[in-house]
Design a protein around this motif. Structure first.
Motif, PDB file in Angstrom:
ATOM      1  N   MET A  14      -4.992  12.585  -3.873  1.00 22.36           N
ATOM      2  CA  MET A  14      -3.733  13.151  -4.354  1.00 22.36           C
ATOM      3  C   MET A  14      -3.532  14.555  -3.799  1.00 22.36           C
ATOM      4  SD  MET A  14      -3.702  11.929  -8.278  1.00 22.36           S
ATOM      5  CE  MET A  14      -1.993  12.344  -8.531  1.00 22.36           C
ATOM      6  N   GLU A  31     -11.932  -1.323  -6.114  1.00 22.24           N
ATOM      7  CA  GLU A  31     -11.562  -0.917  -7.479  1.00 22.24           C
ATOM      8  C   GLU A  31     -12.788  -0.897  -8.380  1.00 22.24           C
ATOM      9  OE1 GLU A  31      -9.942  -3.267  -5.505  1.00 22.24           O
ATOM     10  OE2 GLU A  31      -8.634  -4.307  -6.916  1.00 22.24           O
ATOM     11  N   THR A  85     -13.861   2.450 -10.306  1.00 25.17           N
ATOM     12  CA  THR A  85     -13.705   2.556 -11.753  1.00 25.17           C
ATOM     13  C   THR A  85     -15.017   2.348 -12.505  1.00 25.17           C
ATOM     14  OG1 THR A  85     -13.132   0.218 -11.851  1.00 25.17           O
ATOM     15  CG2 THR A  85     -11.315   1.769 -11.699  1.00 25.17           C
ATOM     16  N   VAL A 107       0.982  11.418 -14.318  1.00 27.23           N
ATOM     17  CA  VAL A 107       0.216  12.661 -14.124  1.00 27.23           C
ATOM     18  C   VAL A 107       1.015  13.685 -13.333  1.00 27.23           C
ATOM     19  CG1 VAL A 107      -2.125  11.776 -14.345  1.00 27.23           C
ATOM     20  CG2 VAL A 107      -0.990  11.654 -12.149  1.00 27.23           C
ATOM     21  N   TYR A 109      -1.021   0.605  -9.692  1.00 25.27           N
ATOM     22  CA  TYR A 109      -1.864   1.117  -8.614  1.00 25.27           C
ATOM     23  C   TYR A 109      -2.960   0.098  -8.292  1.00 25.27           C
ATOM     24  CZ  TYR A 109      -4.729   4.520  -6.021  1.00 25.27           C
ATOM     25  OH  TYR A 109      -5.445   5.180  -5.061  1.00 25.27           O
ATOM     26  N   LEU A 110      -3.651  -0.350  -9.334  1.00 24.58           N
ATOM     27  CA  LEU A 110      -4.745  -1.298  -9.110  1.00 24.58           C
ATOM     28  C   LEU A 110      -4.210  -2.643  -8.626  1.00 24.58           C
ATOM     29  CD1 LEU A 110      -6.978  -0.424 -12.185  1.00 24.58           C
ATOM     30  CD2 LEU A 110      -7.382   0.157  -9.801  1.00 24.58           C
ATOM     31  N   ARG A 115     -11.855  11.353 -16.022  1.00 25.12           N
ATOM     32  CA  ARG A 115     -11.258  10.663 -17.158  1.00 25.12           C
ATOM     33  C   ARG A 115     -11.881   9.266 -17.305  1.00 25.12           C
ATOM     34  NH1 ARG A 115      -4.843  10.020 -17.254  1.00 25.12           N
ATOM     35  NH2 ARG A 115      -4.937  12.242 -16.805  1.00 25.12           N
ATOM     36  N   LEU A 116     -12.087   8.635 -16.163  1.00 18.19           N
ATOM     37  CA  LEU A 116     -12.707   7.309 -16.194  1.00 18.19           C
ATOM     38  C   LEU A 116     -14.114   7.378 -16.766  1.00 18.19           C
ATOM     39  CD1 LEU A 116     -11.840   5.686 -12.776  1.00 18.19           C
ATOM     40  CD2 LEU A 116     -11.388   4.749 -15.030  1.00 18.19           C
ATOM     41  N   ALA A 152      -2.479  17.797 -10.064  1.00 15.77           N
ATOM     42  CA  ALA A 152      -3.255  16.593 -10.332  1.00 15.77           C
ATOM     43  C   ALA A 152      -4.191  16.355  -9.168  1.00 15.77           C
ATOM     44  CB  ALA A 152      -2.319  15.397 -10.486  1.00 15.77           C
ATOM     45  N   ILE A 169     -10.225  -1.977   1.862  1.00 15.33           N
ATOM     46  CA  ILE A 169      -9.350  -2.193   0.707  1.00 15.33           C
ATOM     47  C   ILE A 169      -9.372  -3.663   0.287  1.00 15.33           C
ATOM     48  CG2 ILE A 169      -6.941  -2.176  -0.054  1.00 15.33           C
ATOM     49  CD1 ILE A 169      -6.476   0.196   1.702  1.00 15.33           C
ATOM     50  N   PRO A 188      -2.671   7.005 -10.316  1.00 17.22           N
ATOM     51  CA  PRO A 188      -3.737   6.584  -9.416  1.00 17.22           C
ATOM     52  C   PRO A 188      -5.000   6.191 -10.179  1.00 17.22           C
ATOM     53  CG  PRO A 188      -2.805   8.658  -8.705  1.00 17.22           C
ATOM     54  CD  PRO A 188      -2.240   8.374 -10.053  1.00 17.22           C
ATOM     55  N   LEU A 189      -5.678   5.209  -9.666  1.00 13.91           N
ATOM     56  CA  LEU A 189      -6.980   4.749 -10.145  1.00 13.91           C
ATOM     57  C   LEU A 189      -6.969   4.091 -11.503  1.00 13.91           C
ATOM     58  CD1 LEU A 189      -9.279   7.682  -9.031  1.00 13.91           C
ATOM     59  CD2 LEU A 189      -9.163   5.396  -8.064  1.00 13.91           C
ATOM     60  N   THR A 190      -6.134   4.586 -12.438  1.00 11.83           N
ATOM     61  CA  THR A 190      -6.156   3.989 -13.767  1.00 11.83           C
ATOM     62  C   THR A 190      -4.923   3.130 -14.025  1.00 11.83           C
ATOM     63  OG1 THR A 190      -5.147   6.027 -14.587  1.00 11.83           O
ATOM     64  CG2 THR A 190      -7.522   5.825 -14.794  1.00 11.83           C
ATOM     65  N   LEU A 241       0.295   2.791  -3.593  1.00  7.76           N
ATOM     66  CA  LEU A 241      -0.854   3.677  -3.437  1.00  7.76           C
ATOM     67  C   LEU A 241      -0.451   5.030  -2.860  1.00  7.76           C
ATOM     68  CD1 LEU A 241      -2.263   0.968  -3.887  1.00  7.76           C
ATOM     69  CD2 LEU A 241      -4.040   1.726  -2.361  1.00  7.76           C
ATOM     70  N   LEU A 242       0.562   5.039  -2.010  1.00  4.23           N
ATOM     71  CA  LEU A 242       0.933   6.300  -1.367  1.00  4.23           C
ATOM     72  C   LEU A 242       2.168   6.918  -2.012  1.00  4.23           C
ATOM     73  CD1 LEU A 242       0.292   5.231   2.326  1.00  4.23           C
ATOM     74  CD2 LEU A 242      -1.297   6.210   0.704  1.00  4.23           C
ATOM     75  N   SER A 268       4.309   9.086 -10.785  1.00  6.26           N
ATOM     76  CA  SER A 268       3.392   8.703 -11.848  1.00  6.26           C
ATOM     77  C   SER A 268       3.420   9.720 -12.981  1.00  6.26           C
ATOM     78  CB  SER A 268       1.971   8.592 -11.292  1.00  6.26           C
ATOM     79  OG  SER A 268       1.534   9.860 -10.892  1.00  6.26           O
ATOM     80  N   LEU A 278      -9.087  12.428 -12.381  1.00  4.44           N
ATOM     81  CA  LEU A 278      -8.900  11.049 -12.836  1.00  4.44           C
ATOM     82  C   LEU A 278     -10.234  10.326 -12.910  1.00  4.44           C
ATOM     83  CD1 LEU A 278      -5.728  10.487 -10.748  1.00  4.44           C
ATOM     84  CD2 LEU A 278      -5.832  10.459 -13.233  1.00  4.44           C
ATOM     85  N   LEU A 317      -3.525  -2.502  -4.987  1.00  6.88           N
ATOM     86  CA  LEU A 317      -4.739  -2.737  -4.196  1.00  6.88           C
ATOM     87  C   LEU A 317      -5.041  -4.224  -4.141  1.00  6.88           C
ATOM     88  CD1 LEU A 317      -7.357  -0.080  -5.357  1.00  6.88           C
ATOM     89  CD2 LEU A 317      -6.695  -0.544  -3.025  1.00  6.88           C
ATOM     90  N   HIS A 318      -4.951  -4.845  -5.303  1.00  2.29           N
ATOM     91  CA  HIS A 318      -5.373  -6.243  -5.380  1.00  2.29           C
ATOM     92  C   HIS A 318      -4.411  -7.170  -4.653  1.00  2.29           C
ATOM     93  CE1 HIS A 318      -7.355  -9.763  -6.810  1.00  2.29           C
ATOM     94  NE2 HIS A 318      -6.232 -10.222  -7.298  1.00  2.29           N
ATOM     95  N   VAL A 376       0.848  -1.196   0.000  1.00  3.22           N
ATOM     96  CA  VAL A 376       0.000   0.000   0.000  1.00  3.22           C
ATOM     97  C   VAL A 376       0.879   1.240   0.000  1.00  3.22           C
ATOM     98  CG1 VAL A 376      -1.557   1.367   1.424  1.00  3.22           C
ATOM     99  CG2 VAL A 376      -2.059  -1.019   1.008  1.00  3.22           C
ATOM    100  N   PRO A 409       2.181   7.235  -6.659  1.00  3.47           N
ATOM    101  CA  PRO A 409       1.681   8.387  -7.411  1.00  3.47           C
ATOM    102  C   PRO A 409       2.690   9.530  -7.535  1.00  3.47           C
ATOM    103  CG  PRO A 409      -0.045   7.554  -6.005  1.00  3.47           C
ATOM    104  CD  PRO A 409       1.199   6.775  -5.671  1.00  3.47           C
ATOM    105  N   GLN A 432      -6.507   9.173   2.946  1.00  4.56           N
ATOM    106  CA  GLN A 432      -5.238   8.501   2.654  1.00  4.56           C
ATOM    107  C   GLN A 432      -4.945   8.428   1.169  1.00  4.56           C
ATOM    108  OE1 GLN A 432      -4.933   4.678   4.466  1.00  4.56           O
ATOM    109  NE2 GLN A 432      -4.610   5.517   6.480  1.00  4.56           N
ATOM    110  N   PHE A 433      -5.981   8.346   0.354  1.00  2.00           N
ATOM    111  CA  PHE A 433      -5.740   8.061  -1.052  1.00  2.00           C
ATOM    112  C   PHE A 433      -5.952   9.270  -1.942  1.00  2.00           C
ATOM    113  CE2 PHE A 433      -7.032   4.017   0.915  1.00  2.00           C
ATOM    114  CZ  PHE A 433      -5.763   3.487   0.945  1.00  2.00           C
TER     115      PHE A 433
END
Lengths: 410, 495
Positions: B108, B86, B90, A66, A110-111, B43-44, B35, B78, A104-106, A57-58, A64, B40, A114-115, A53, A61, B105-106
């Motif tokens: 940006m 996720e 998404t 972006v 990152y994903l 964008r999704l 950012a 999580i 992040p997110l995409t 995740l922290l 990254s 984001l 998480l997984h 994580v 980014p 925490q998440f």
């Protein structure tokens, strides 16, 4: 144990075990080997959640697309042209691809970050009920019902995570080298004195006896050697010394001091002197106050060792183990004095490989991330080795997981 | 609750003050690179995947506020898989709007950029509905008036000089955001009931979200506080409840059912004991005497029979784990009153001894019946006196009493019903094939010879029948595959 675990939802399992260690010392009881092997697996798996994580995740980014594309356009141009060194292992051909995966997110990484916390969490839940806040930690061991099924399911999940962890080392090596090559001044980002402290962890199932007097001996038998590093030099590996040097201060925090309460523990049970500011002598007395940067400004207290600010955690653990070169468990791991060698077995996508974390020359933000990536592999290998030990113990019929006695409060 | 600390923000003037201005928001919003998460998310939303929403809503904001928490509920969320975080972030699920998560925490963004979205929600300026999620206990900020709050998010107003800004406490954010929220969800035992911060002693005056908002609170959808308890909450419980609520908001499903304490009724309707894999040990009166035992944990202090929870059914993550599944006694962490009402841990709860004594009596009666029955049920009908297993010494502890028991047992078992094979035609009985009996193929002499070798050959009245008896016996007695399937159509011609 249940209450102290709930101090923190990220590292609660460690607090829970620390609390049972304390109770074992107070009651004077040891832990059966199977209990210790399972506890080691638990402590190894504990890091498989917060370390990924943190990295993906922290911290991820920050590197990254972006972020880099907007803050450092020239660096981004360079990244598009730079090939990665270990593309054959992690699959990203250019640094730009790698950085895009950090989005992040995409982003894929990152994903995946998480997984990939799920497999170790599953293993943790199988053995200890849930994560965070394990439900099977008891004084004198664990209350886990251990069976072939439980060990098998744990081992499989450790191997799956190991595959991911091995890849992570190469990803972070690429990131570090790319920034160093782009501008050596990046080595100065986040530099701090090399002051580190770690109490070590993962007790030898056959050496730990749960006594305070023996702490110096069983401490050295741990998979992670206890240690204090001052300005890059190893000062001690003795758990008694590490304990003696600890102090906690509240001058800048919203608490009252405990000067008037006396000093309940002027000495430890071995007769060593303890400071009035030692955590054993501490009393928590909250007192909300106005924020003033000159006076009190935080709810956090200031823990110190020998009155110095220390770093602790994943990299302190690696560093102390590497520098001390005392770690006796050499089946998969080896501490050389300047590095830790990790001999990893073959995993689903990657062949067997030997990884080596070397004590870095400069201590900065990149090296911290890199050390953390290595630490994931390191702690997984400790867990893996302890699964093998648990299997062997089961073969010998040593299935007892906890010492059951009438506890007498001393 | 109205006089709950802090600045009269509703009367604020949105003009910067003269003089030193601390940190005005730049045009660009986000972190140091400009950012930010919403970008984001956008964008999704735009880049495919969300062609259909099966409803009017494209996205829903979720504000996740931490009070006096340990982050454990974040960590367990999580890990959720039903659905995963996720998938919610998404927009992977049709019918469920994208969850635009605003999490400490998440995110940006940081600092003033972080609180910007919260302020917009407060001002009613968001372009979509929002859900308020609260993790951790609510602190009593009456105790910190004029000082640093126990728990706070941001330093406001952002246009004021640094020394005139005030830390905004998390309870204050709840007070502002809860009335406009589509739903307010309390996650974890701290937020739902008070939990460890609110246990006896309680220097911070900790309380639950329900305590704080009161009995009359209703969200903009008209719902009281939704409670997903647990220490930590099971991640799946939370994501499932949120998904059901998001679907409902999007017109895609029924309004989820909640019990009288605001818990999702389908998750917390039963006690954890009812789904416990060790519950059957209880039923037979077997109890673990030491840690690590595989039997029921009631006598080493398990509170399972009285705690509403379903971790033993759902598992903790991805169907795996669960306290009692692994061997941990229930300490009631899902319940109101935790921890005070469940201490001392690992001491037998008072109701346990009478209950377990009764179940021991019950077990003493049922266990012999079951074991005797099991002895016969653990065998194929073919194995009358021996088993072909090389693993065990011969399994022949069958006594006359057992045979008698089994005789009457079978009578009762098949009373007024069909004993398999009794009246079936031979073709039906032996589905693997109908084989011509040897005496039909080779003549009566063969049948007579076979009959004289058979154990009960002398009892046979007719040679061909004797052969038939023998061969039909062989079917039952022989280990499988010995002589193939021989039918006992036997001597149709002889009759």
């Amino acid at each position: 144990m249940f209450i102290s675990s709930r101090v923190c939802g990220v590292c609660g399992g460690v607090h829970s075990v620390a609390s049972s260690l304390a109770m074992e010392m107070a009651f004077g009881i040891g832990v059966p080997p199977m209990g210790l092997a399972l506890r080691n697996i638990q402590l190894g798996l504990d890091f498989q959640i917060d370390n990924p994580v943190h990295l993906y995740l922290l911290a991820g980014p920050d590197y990254s697309q972006v972020v880099i594309e907007r803050t450092n356009p020239s660096l981004w141009e360079r990244a598009k042209k730079t090939e990665t060194r270990h593309g054959n292992i992690h699959g990203f051909a250019t640094m730009a691809e790698l950085m895009t995966a950090f989005n992040p997110l995409t982003g894929k990484l990152y994903l995946e970050g998480l997984h990939m916390t799920r497999a170790p969490k599953e293993a943790y839940s199988i053995l200890y009920g849930k994560y965070p806040h394990p439900q099977t930690v008891v004084p004198g061991g664990l209350s886990t019902t251990v069976s072939m099924q439980v060990l098998n399911e744990t081992e499989i999940r450790i191997i799956r995570t190991l595959d991911y962890a091995k890849r992570g080392v190469f990803i972070w090596d690429d990131i570090t080298q790319f920034f160093y090559d782009a501008d050596p001044l990046y080595k100065q980002v986040g530099t701090r004195p090399k002051n580190m402290i770690d109490t070590g962890m993962w007790d030898d199932p056959f050496a730990y006896d749960g006594t305070y007097a023996g702490a110096a001996e069983w401490g050295d038998q741990r998979w992670a050697t206890p240690g204090v590093i001052m300005d890059g030099e190893l000062v001690t590996t003795n758990l008694h010394h590490i304990n003696m040097g600890m102090e906690e201060f509240v001058e800048h925090a919203y608490y009252e001091g405990w000067e008037n309460e006396g000093t309940p523990y002027p000495r430890d049970p071995a007769g060593n002197p303890l400071s009035p500011n030692h955590p054993w002598n501490k009393e928590t007395k909250p007192r909300p106050d106005k924020r003033s940067w000159k006076d009190r400004y935080t709810w956090s207290t200031s823990p110190r060792w020998d009155r110095r600010v220390m770093e602790a955690g994943a990299y302190a653990r690696l560093w102390a183990t590497a520098a001390a070169a005392k770690m006796p468990h050499t089946r998969f791991l080896q501490a050389t004095g300047t590095s830790v060698k990790i001999d990893t077995p073959q995993t689903p996508a990657l062949p067997a490989m030997e990884l080596e974390w070397k004590i870095p020359e400069t201590w900065n933000a990149f090296e911290r991330n890199l050390a953390r990536a290595y630490h994931i592999v390191y702690s997984l290998m400790v867990a893996y080795e302890n699964v093998q030990i648990a299997f062997d113990l089961m073969g010998d019929g040593e299935n007892k997981v906890a010492t059951m006695t009438e506890f007498r409060v001393p | 609750m109205e006089n709950m600390i802090s600045v009269p923000m509703k009367a604020r003037v949105d003009v910067p003050l003269e003089g030193e201005v601390s940190r005005l928001l730049p045009d660009q919003v986000g972190n140091v690179a400009g950012a930010h998460n919403s970008e984001l998310q956008q964008r999704l939303l735009e880049s495919g995947g969300r062609r259909d929403t099966l409803g009017p809503l494209k996205k829903v904001y979720v504000f996740w506020l931490p009070g006096m928490s340990c982050d454990g509920c974040t960590v367990s969320t999580i890990g959720a898989t039903e659905p995963s975080i996720e998938e919610l972030l998404t927009g992977a699920l049709p019918g469920v709007p994208v969850m635009v998560l605003h999490h400490y925490q998440f995110q940006m963004e940081s600092g003033d950029h972080f609180t910007l979205l919260l302020e917009q929600a407060d001002a009613g300026a968001l372009d979509a509905p929002y859900i308020l999620v609260y993790e951790g206990s609510i602190s009593d900020e009456h105790l910190t008036v004029g000082a640093e709050p126990w728990a706070a998010k941001g330093s406001l107003p952002t246009w004021a000089p640094a020394d005139q800004r005030q830390r905004r406490s998390t309870p204050e954010w709840v007070r502002r955001l809860a009335p406009g929220a589509a739903v307010t969800i309390a996650i974890g035992t701290c937020a739902t009931w008070g939990g460890i911060p609110a246990s006896l002693g309680n220097p911070t005056g900790a309380m639950s979200v329900m305590d704080f908002l009161g009995k009359d609170y209703r969200s903009s959808l008209g719902l009281p506080v939704v409670n997903v308890p647990g220490c930590p909450a099971i991640g799946d419980d939370f994501t499932e409840a949120v998904t059901m609520l998001l679907k409902y908001m999007n017109g895609q499903g029924p309004v989820p059912e909640f019990d009288e304490l605001g818990r999702p009724a389908w998750q917390f309707g039963d006690t954890v004991h009812l789904h416990c894999p060790r519950g059957a040990w209880y039923e037979e009166g077997n109890f673990a005497r030491e840690f690590g035992g595989k039997e029921c944990l009631a006598e080493i202090g398990c509170w399972g029979p009285v705690v509403n929870c379903h971790i033993t059914e759902r598992g903790f993550i991805n169907g795996k784990g669960g306290c009692m599944v692994a061997g941990g006694a229930c300490i009631g962490c899902m319940s109101p009153g935790f921890p005070d009402k469940f201490t001392p841990f690992y001491k037998r709860p008072p109701q346990t001894t009478p209950a377990t004594t009764l179940s021991r009596v019950h077990g003493a009666l049922t266990k012999p019946l079951r074991r005797t029955t099991q002895l016969e049920r653990n065998r194929e009908p073919r194995w009358r006196s021996t088993t072909p297993s090389g693993w065990a010494p011969e399994y022949d502890n069958v006594t006359i009493a057992h045979r008698t028991f089994e005789y009457f047992y079978t009578r009762i078992q098949y009373f007024r019903s069909e004993l398999p094979g009794r009246h079936e035609k031979d073709e039906e009985k032996y589905s693997s094939g109908y084989v011509v009996p040897p005496e039909a193929a080779y003549g009566k002499e063969y049948a007579a010879a076979a009959g004289s070798q058979s154990r009960r050959g002398s009892q046979a009245r007719h040679p061909s029948t004797a052969g038939a008896v023998a061969s039909s016996r062989r079917i039952r007695d022989a280990p499988s595959g010995r002589s193939g399937v021989v039918t006992d159509v036997l001597s149709e011609p002889a009759r």
